[in-house]
Write an enzyme that holds these catalytic residues in place. Sequence first.
Site, PDB file in Angstrom:
ATOM      1  N   HIS A  41      20.378 -13.592  -1.637  1.00  0.00           N
ATOM      2  CA  HIS A  41      21.193 -12.437  -1.226  1.00  0.00           C
ATOM      3  C   HIS A  41      20.248 -11.392  -0.646  1.00  0.00           C
ATOM      4  CE1 HIS A  41      24.423  -9.675  -1.026  1.00  0.00           C
ATOM      5  NE2 HIS A  41      24.625  -9.407  -2.297  1.00  0.00           N
ATOM      6  N   ASP A  45      19.180 -10.656   7.928  1.00  0.00           N
ATOM      7  CA  ASP A  45      17.878 -10.567   7.278  1.00  0.00           C
ATOM      8  C   ASP A  45      16.759 -11.233   8.044  1.00  0.00           C
ATOM      9  OD1 ASP A  45      18.530  -9.008   5.133  1.00  0.00           O
ATOM     10  OD2 ASP A  45      19.419 -10.700   4.070  1.00  0.00           O
ATOM     11  N   HIS A  59      25.072 -18.362   6.603  1.00  0.00           N
ATOM     12  CA  HIS A  59      25.832 -17.326   5.911  1.00  0.00           C
ATOM     13  C   HIS A  59      27.105 -17.945   5.371  1.00  0.00           C
ATOM     14  CE1 HIS A  59      27.692 -13.487   5.054  1.00  0.00           C
ATOM     15  NE2 HIS A  59      26.482 -12.985   5.155  1.00  0.00           N
TER      16      HIS A  59
HETATM   17  N1  ACO Z   1      18.326 -23.698   5.766  1.00  0.00           N
HETATM   18  C1  ACO Z   1      18.597 -25.022   5.782  1.00  0.00           C
HETATM   19  N2  ACO Z   1      19.787 -25.583   5.538  1.00  0.00           N
HETATM   20  C2  ACO Z   1      20.771 -24.731   5.225  1.00  0.00           C
HETATM   21  C3  ACO Z   1      20.607 -23.340   5.184  1.00  0.00           C
HETATM   22  C4  ACO Z   1      19.323 -22.816   5.477  1.00  0.00           C
HETATM   23  N3  ACO Z   1      19.083 -21.517   5.473  1.00  0.00           N
HETATM   24  N4  ACO Z   1      21.757 -22.752   4.858  1.00  0.00           N
HETATM   25  C5  ACO Z   1      22.663 -23.746   4.688  1.00  0.00           C
HETATM   26  N5  ACO Z   1      22.062 -24.940   4.917  1.00  0.00           N
HETATM   27  C6  ACO Z   1      22.692 -26.258   4.910  1.00  0.00           C
HETATM   28  C7  ACO Z   1      22.982 -26.736   3.495  1.00  0.00           C
HETATM   29  O1  ACO Z   1      21.902 -27.479   2.973  1.00  0.00           O
HETATM   30  C8  ACO Z   1      24.210 -27.579   3.718  1.00  0.00           C
HETATM   31  O2  ACO Z   1      23.814 -28.793   4.279  1.00  0.00           O
HETATM   32  P1  ACO Z   1      24.600 -30.167   3.886  1.00  0.00           P
HETATM   33  O3  ACO Z   1      26.003 -29.974   4.395  1.00  0.00           O
HETATM   34  O4  ACO Z   1      23.840 -31.232   4.582  1.00  0.00           O
HETATM   35  O5  ACO Z   1      24.532 -30.259   2.386  1.00  0.00           O
HETATM   36  C9  ACO Z   1      24.980 -26.826   4.808  1.00  0.00           C
HETATM   37  O6  ACO Z   1      23.967 -26.126   5.563  1.00  0.00           O
HETATM   38  C10 ACO Z   1      26.005 -25.859   4.281  1.00  0.00           C
HETATM   39  O7  ACO Z   1      25.320 -24.918   3.467  1.00  0.00           O
HETATM   40  P2  ACO Z   1      25.870 -24.276   2.142  1.00  0.00           P
HETATM   41  O8  ACO Z   1      24.752 -24.190   1.148  1.00  0.00           O
HETATM   42  O9  ACO Z   1      27.145 -24.967   1.745  1.00  0.00           O
HETATM   43  O10 ACO Z   1      26.254 -22.844   2.649  1.00  0.00           O
HETATM   44  P3  ACO Z   1      26.606 -21.631   1.724  1.00  0.00           P
HETATM   45  O11 ACO Z   1      27.698 -20.917   2.413  1.00  0.00           O
HETATM   46  O12 ACO Z   1      26.816 -22.060   0.308  1.00  0.00           O
HETATM   47  O13 ACO Z   1      25.244 -20.804   1.730  1.00  0.00           O
HETATM   48  C11 ACO Z   1      23.622 -19.164   2.151  1.00  0.00           C
HETATM   49  C12 ACO Z   1      25.067 -19.610   2.389  1.00  0.00           C
HETATM   50  C13 ACO Z   1      23.342 -19.016   0.652  1.00  0.00           C
HETATM   51  C14 ACO Z   1      23.422 -17.794   2.812  1.00  0.00           C
HETATM   52  C15 ACO Z   1      22.678 -20.228   2.775  1.00  0.00           C
HETATM   53  O14 ACO Z   1      22.947 -20.385   4.143  1.00  0.00           O
HETATM   54  C16 ACO Z   1      21.217 -19.883   2.551  1.00  0.00           C
HETATM   55  O15 ACO Z   1      20.650 -20.211   1.508  1.00  0.00           O
HETATM   56  N6  ACO Z   1      20.536 -19.209   3.554  1.00  0.00           N
HETATM   57  C17 ACO Z   1      19.182 -18.803   3.389  1.00  0.00           C
HETATM   58  C18 ACO Z   1      19.116 -17.554   2.550  1.00  0.00           C
HETATM   59  C19 ACO Z   1      19.569 -16.334   3.319  1.00  0.00           C
HETATM   60  O16 ACO Z   1      19.163 -16.087   4.465  1.00  0.00           O
HETATM   61  N7  ACO Z   1      20.398 -15.504   2.663  1.00  0.00           N
HETATM   62  C20 ACO Z   1      20.867 -14.250   3.229  1.00  0.00           C
HETATM   63  C21 ACO Z   1      22.339 -14.255   3.389  1.00  0.00           C
HETATM   64  S1  ACO Z   1      22.827 -12.815   4.236  1.00  0.00           S
HETATM   65  C22 ACO Z   1      22.807 -11.600   3.057  1.00  0.00           C
HETATM   66  O17 ACO Z   1      22.851 -11.784   1.882  1.00  0.00           O
HETATM   67  C23 ACO Z   1      22.693 -10.261   3.613  1.00  0.00           C
END
Ligand code: ACO
Length: 428
Positions: A267, A362, A306
């Site tokens: 987050h 971010d 996201h």
């Molecule tokens: N890098 C690589 N793969 C990713 C990423 C990433 N940053 N984000 C999602 N994926 C992949 C997942 O592994 C998943 O792959 P799969 O379908 O093969 O299993 C697919 O994309 C879907 O991802 P989810 O985890 O289901 O997406 P979710 O909506 O749960 O997660 C989150 C959102 C937590 C923001 C995620 O994208 C992440 O961890 N990003 C990196 C951290 C980040 O930048 N957070 C800031 C968010 S913005 C904020 O808080 C202001």
Amino acid sequence: MPDTLTVTDNRTGRTYEVPIEHGAIPATALRQIKTGDDDFGLMSYDPAFMNTAACKSRVTYIDGDRGVLLYRGYPIEELAERSTFLEVAYLLIHSELPDAAQQREWEYDIRIHTMVHENVKRFMSGFHHDAHPMAMLLSTVGALATFYPQATNIKDAEQRRISIWRLVAKMPTLAAMCYRHSMGFPYVLPDNDLTYVGNFLSMMFKMVEPRFHPAPEIEHALDVLFILHADHEQNCSANAMRAVGSSQPDPYSTTAAAIAALYGPLHGGANEAVLRMLERIGSKDRIPPFIEGVKQGRERLMGFGHRVYKNYDPRAKVIKRMADQVFSVTGTTPLLDIALELEKIALEDEYFVARKLYPNVDFYSGLIYQALKIPTDMFPVLFAIPRTAGWLSQWEEMLLDQEQKIARPRQLYLGAPRRGYVPVERRG
Ligand code: ACO
């Protein structure tokens, strides 16, 4: 056509009519669906709230597919272009933009609450020199509750109003104190002739000069960053604010809980994690193996993806412009080249395209903060300052919502059935 959903329970063959309101069914309407008298009734199972609305809100609107973000109806791009953070904070909390008199009053009310009790310095001095500033911030915000015992009276609108002023006003002061403690610098008193952001920069960076004059470009860029971070509807920390606030503690304790939620790397810790990732990659030629690691699930591309934006994050566009503005004053950083190359590769790569993974707010905010010479572990603290306005508007909305009660989710129990205690000598 009626706004209802007809559900047939194939276990019993019975049919039920469930109302639809605002594109949702009330989850409690499922409880009538039972297989017998001793059945608790059907529940919906939704770990991580993937498809559950936990409240009705009028604060922030997001259309993740179209990349739309509105605060009280106003597009984020327009607010970033034409408003100021303090005005946006007023908008979030009071539902409307202030008129000229309301704006003067609001700015005055915030300005006169920027100082913190001298005893706060004593808490600060108890923290290790290398304590994470976010951990210090959440502790000291929680500690504010000890100075304002009347704040527990959350049903009194006047008490809520004063707590809101105090929290919005004192957050930059506490944030700057966390930074100065880490650096071993003396604390700087607020300069109330400066703007909200100008004063924050002064409390962060003033040294021996009689008066700190923030560079207008930097002050403006940080003000815009604060606008972009002010609210984001039901994210993890807003949900923490509402859930903890629903048991009705004072708003300082509640805000401390929201700060704790924001602290995590998924987050508010993401911009810190972006910089650490870029530092670890180190040079452009090491990007391809890193991307390979992401695709194989060994790494995560921080600052990408996201939960709601599956097209682009509208804040990321504005922030990229701000980054150019800041770099024109501070000069660029070597990590920027790595970030630009990483973004280019990821946006063309099938793995990221197929999963609709785009840079989020971010991805660039960390680079801007680094250019401002703000240490990496201060980044989530800079996120917490403006988000406090959003948390407080979500908190007050929750308190005034007659439909809300103490937040208490259900569970699907899959553990051991009832069994008798076994003395230790008879186990194993
Ligand atoms: N890098 C690589 N793969 C990713 C990423 C990433 N940053 N984000 C999602 N994926 C992949 C997942 O592994 C998943 O792959 P799969 O379908 O093969 O299993 C697919 O994309 C879907 O991802 P989810 O985890 O289901 O997406 P979710 O909506 O749960 O997660 C989150 C959102 C937590 C923001 C995620 O994208 C992440 O961890 N990003 C990196 C951290 C980040 O930048 N957070 C800031 C968010 S913005 C904020 O808080 C202001």
